[in-house]
Design an enzyme around this catalytic site. Structure first.
Site, mmCIF file in Angstrom:
data_model
loop_
_atom_site.group_PDB
_atom_site.id
_atom_site.type_symbol
_atom_site.label_atom_id
_atom_site.label_comp_id
_atom_site.label_asym_id
_atom_site.label_seq_id
_atom_site.Cartn_x
_atom_site.Cartn_y
_atom_site.Cartn_z
ATOM 1 C CG ASN A 88 -1.687 -1.212 1.445
ATOM 2 O OD1 ASN A 88 -1.493 -2.161 2.203
ATOM 3 N ND2 ASN A 88 -2.824 -1.323 0.312
ATOM 4 C CB ILE A 110 0.674 6.189 2.451
ATOM 5 C CG1 ILE A 110 1.923 6.592 2.818
ATOM 6 C CG2 ILE A 110 -0.257 5.103 3.287
ATOM 7 C CD1 ILE A 110 2.095 7.543 4.072
ATOM 8 C CB CYS A 111 -2.873 2.967 -0.871
ATOM 9 S SG CYS A 111 -4.590 2.550 -1.331
ATOM 10 C CG LEU A 112 -4.397 4.977 5.586
ATOM 11 C CD1 LEU A 112 -4.530 3.678 6.036
ATOM 12 C CD2 LEU A 112 -3.375 5.515 6.701
#
Lengths: 154, 157
Positions: B87, B94-96
């Site tokens: 992620n 950041i993939c959040l």
């Protein structure tokens, strides 16, 4: 899109929902909603749904601070209460609801200025509710099937 | 310099006075909206430092910036230290969800950094940002974790 069109779509989905396509349509709506930013709340709805509460010695501690600006609510000023019972300064919450339509604290979705978005939200909420109650329903259904197949009443 | 909102001052004071375990955030002296962040890799994750070797691995540097519309929009956060994680991409992005569409102004710098720390403990290859890493994670998790450990040793010292 007109309200009538939305109405047709919603009814169409409900109709399709009666058979095996239900999962597919829910997945499509989930996908669309995931990629759609929440529209703002309508001004009319804001007035209808919120309440102005005067801060007093009695309620101050229970209400706490505004979680948007992290400042307190001074005594004798007004706080805005959302239907989910979370409180904010007027300026803080209106700034958020210009671009969004949920409560910052609990994410409860408020009606937006976009009826299509609201219709999809409702379908998803209903679906989630059904899923939560799903186990019981499945048991019911299999009970009924068993009764039917056992030929008890034939 | 523009006056800093009281919220940012309060958050900064608390971050410095009562830092969350494994997380430090220090504001830049020239720009108090820019923070140097250090996150320690969580224990039992491939990003943890080598416990037996003092000072080796497991220390990740990040940068965090609060734009003018903070807290109406999420802080901008990026890993500066190279990390092998499904992620987090090559550029450290950041993939959040809470950094994107699930942002809420009731969240804070502290909660964001705790969520990033939690993401290190629980990589999610089904919602990837770095596709090749996610594929590796899904096809051979054991091997991917080994690579992540190797990268931690090489770059997060």
């Amino acid at each position: 899109m007109s309200d009538q069109n939305v109405h047709n779509i919603v009814n169409g989905i409900r109709f399709i929902g009666e058979d095996d396509h239900e999962e597919l349509d829910i997945e499509r709506i989930k996908f669309i909603m995931k990629h759609t930013p929440t529209p703002p709340i309508s001004e009319y709805q804001f007035q209808e749904l919120t309440e102005e509460v005067i801060i007093t010695k009695r309620n101050k501690e229970r209400i706490g601070d505004c979680t948007i600006c992290v400042n307190e609510f001074p005594l004798d000023t007004e706080a805005i209460k959302l239907p989910c019972k979370h409180y904010y300064h007027f300026d803080c919450i209106t700034q958020w609801l210009k671009m969004h339509s949920n409560c910052p604290n609990c994410r409860t979705q408020l009606p937006t200025n976009n009826s299509e978005y609201d219709a999809y939200s409702r379908i998803l909420a209903e679906h989630e509710k059904k899923e939560r109650e799903g186990i019981n329903e499945d048991e019911d259904r299999s009970m009924r099937r068993q009764t039917k197949n056992s030929g008890m009443f034939s | 310099m523009n006056s800093l909102p009281k919220r940012i001052i309060k958050e900064t004071e608390r971050l410095v006075k009562e830092p969350a375990p494994g997380i430090s955030a220090t504001p830049n002296e020239e720009n108090l909206r820019y923070f140097n962040v250090v996150i320690t890799g969580p224990v039992d994750s491939p990003f943890q430092g080598n416990v037996s070797h003092h000072k080796s691995g497991g220390v990740f540097n990040l940068e965090l910036f609060l734009t003018d519309d903070y807290p109406m929009s999420a802080p901008k956060v990026r890993f500066l230290t190279k990390i092998y994680h499904p992620n987090i991409d090559k550029l450290g992005r950041i993939c959040l969800d809470i950094l994107k569409d699930k942002w809420s102004p009731a969240l804070q710098i502290r909660t964001v950094l705790l969520s990033i720390q939690a993401l290190l403990s629980a990589p999610n290859p089904d919602d990837p940002l770095a596709n090749d890493v996610a594929e590796h994670w899904k096809s051979n998790e054991k091997d991917a974790i080994q690579t992540a450990k190797e990268w931690t040793r090489l770059y997060a010292a």
